[in-house]
Design an enzyme around this catalytic site. Structure first.
Site, short mmCIF file in Angstrom:
data_model
loop_
_atom_site.label_atom_id
_atom_site.label_comp_id
_atom_site.label_asym_id
_atom_site.label_seq_id
_atom_site.Cartn_x
_atom_site.Cartn_y
_atom_site.Cartn_z
N LYS A 1 -21.84 -20.71 8.14
CA LYS A 1 -22.14 -19.48 7.43
C LYS A 1 -21.53 -18.27 8.16
O LYS A 1 -21.10 -18.39 9.31
CB LYS A 1 -23.66 -19.35 7.29
N ARG B 1 -29.33 -24.68 14.76
CA ARG B 1 -30.16 -23.56 14.29
C ARG B 1 -31.12 -23.11 15.39
O ARG B 1 -31.38 -21.90 15.53
CB ARG B 1 -30.92 -23.99 13.04
N PHE C 1 -36.70 -14.14 -1.28
CA PHE C 1 -35.57 -13.85 -0.39
C PHE C 1 -34.22 -14.14 -1.05
O PHE C 1 -33.17 -14.03 -0.41
CB PHE C 1 -35.70 -14.66 0.91
N HIS D 1 -25.05 -24.76 6.94
CA HIS D 1 -25.67 -25.38 5.76
C HIS D 1 -25.27 -26.85 5.75
O HIS D 1 -24.14 -27.19 6.07
CB HIS D 1 -25.16 -24.73 4.47
N ASN E 1 -29.28 -18.98 9.78
CA ASN E 1 -29.35 -20.22 10.54
C ASN E 1 -28.01 -20.94 10.68
O ASN E 1 -27.96 -22.14 10.86
CB ASN E 1 -30.45 -21.13 9.97
N ARG F 1 -28.00 -33.05 9.21
CA ARG F 1 -29.21 -32.23 9.12
C ARG F 1 -30.01 -32.28 10.43
O ARG F 1 -30.65 -31.29 10.80
CB ARG F 1 -30.06 -32.63 7.91
N THR G 1 -34.95 -25.65 8.91
CA THR G 1 -34.50 -24.47 8.17
C THR G 1 -34.86 -23.17 8.90
O THR G 1 -34.04 -22.26 9.03
CB THR G 1 -35.15 -24.46 6.77
N1 UDP Z 1 -34.05 -19.41 3.62
C1 UDP Z 1 -34.67 -18.23 4.03
N2 UDP Z 1 -36.03 -18.17 4.04
C2 UDP Z 1 -36.81 -19.22 3.66
C3 UDP Z 1 -36.19 -20.41 3.25
C4 UDP Z 1 -34.80 -20.47 3.24
O1 UDP Z 1 -33.98 -17.28 4.37
O2 UDP Z 1 -38.05 -19.09 3.70
C5 UDP Z 1 -32.57 -19.49 3.58
C6 UDP Z 1 -31.98 -20.18 4.83
O3 UDP Z 1 -30.76 -19.55 5.17
C7 UDP Z 1 -31.74 -21.59 4.31
C8 UDP Z 1 -31.33 -21.34 2.86
O4 UDP Z 1 -32.15 -20.24 2.44
O5 UDP Z 1 -30.76 -22.28 5.06
C9 UDP Z 1 -31.53 -22.52 1.93
O6 UDP Z 1 -32.87 -22.93 1.97
P1 UDP Z 1 -33.26 -24.47 1.98
O7 UDP Z 1 -34.72 -24.57 1.70
O8 UDP Z 1 -32.34 -25.23 1.08
O9 UDP Z 1 -33.05 -24.91 3.52
P2 UDP Z 1 -31.89 -25.79 4.20
O10 UDP Z 1 -31.59 -26.94 3.26
O11 UDP Z 1 -30.71 -24.88 4.42
O12 UDP Z 1 -32.49 -26.26 5.51
MG MG Z 2 -31.09 -26.90 1.23
#
Ligand code: UDP
Ligand code: MG
Length: 172
Positions: A10, A108, A58, A125, A122, A91, A97
């Site tokens: 990112k 992260r 968000f 992705h 973070n 992952r 996350t």
């Molecule tokens: N995100 C955030 N606040 C939250 C949850 C998610 O800012 O409470 C952002 C974060 O950058 C995350 C992205 O939204 O990577 C996508 O969320 P997801 O739940 O898909 O998490 P990921 O798969 O990236 O772990």
């Molecule tokens: Mg996701």
């Protein structure tokens, strides 16, 4: 061939010069890289990529974040990795996350932060399951940009307007 996974570094990852470090850690997984490119993310692409989060408070900040609006580098590095357990491996390497909850040795955990607006910056992705991986990879990449045939393709005559290199010699 195993799993396929879309990986994005990112805009914060690019600003913090973490690309080399993250590529090294990804190569240590022994997964195979199948595609890579630098992308200027349009709002349309950002919204489609994160469409399942569109109801979240968000969401708008997340769209700005992935477009690089909060950083000096408005670009992301998009990649496809393939191999046994690719989604799980990437992952795990990425970590949770929420960067404050992520394992401290994960990407992260090491480099992420929560902004004052509450966005999780973070750094990386990774697709969360095979269905999402397929949807995301097909969104970010065209078949010819991927070195293996990871999903079925078909050949069609398509007419479209396309930007091409100008025949005039560049001045720079
Ligand atoms: N995100 C955030 N606040 C939250 C949850 C998610 O800012 O409470 C952002 C974060 O950058 C995350 C992205 O939204 O990577 C996508 O969320 P997801 O739940 O898909 O998490 P990921 O798969 O990236 O772990
Ligand atoms: Mg996701």
């Amino acid at each position: 061939m195993g799993d396929k996974v879309l990986v994005l570094i990112k805009p914060d990852g690019l600003v913090k010069s973490l690309t080399g470090n993250i590529l090294t850690r990804l190569s240590e997984t022994k997964l195979e890289i199948a595609a890579a490119k630098i992308v200027r993310v349009s709002r349309e692409l950002a919204v489609e990529h994160y469409k399942f989060l569109s109801g979240k408070p968000f969401f708008e900040d997340l769209i700005k974040y992935i477009q690089g609006e909060y950083h000096s580098r408005k670009k992301v590095l998009a990649m496809v990795y393939v191999g046994e357990g690719a989604i799980k491996k990437v992952r795990e390497l990425a970590g949770a996350t929420n960067p404050e909850e992520a394992d401290t040795v994960s990407i992260r955990g090491q480099y992420g932060r929560i902004t004052t607006k509450g966005v999780y910056e973070n750094v990386i992705h990774a697709s969360s399951n095979p269905e999402e991986a397929e949807r995301e990879i097909k969104l970010w990449f065209q078949p010819d940009e991927i070195v293996f045939d990871i999903y079925p393709t078909e050949v069609r005559d398509v007419t479209e307007k396309k930007r091409i290199w100008s025949s005039a010699t560049g001045k720079s």
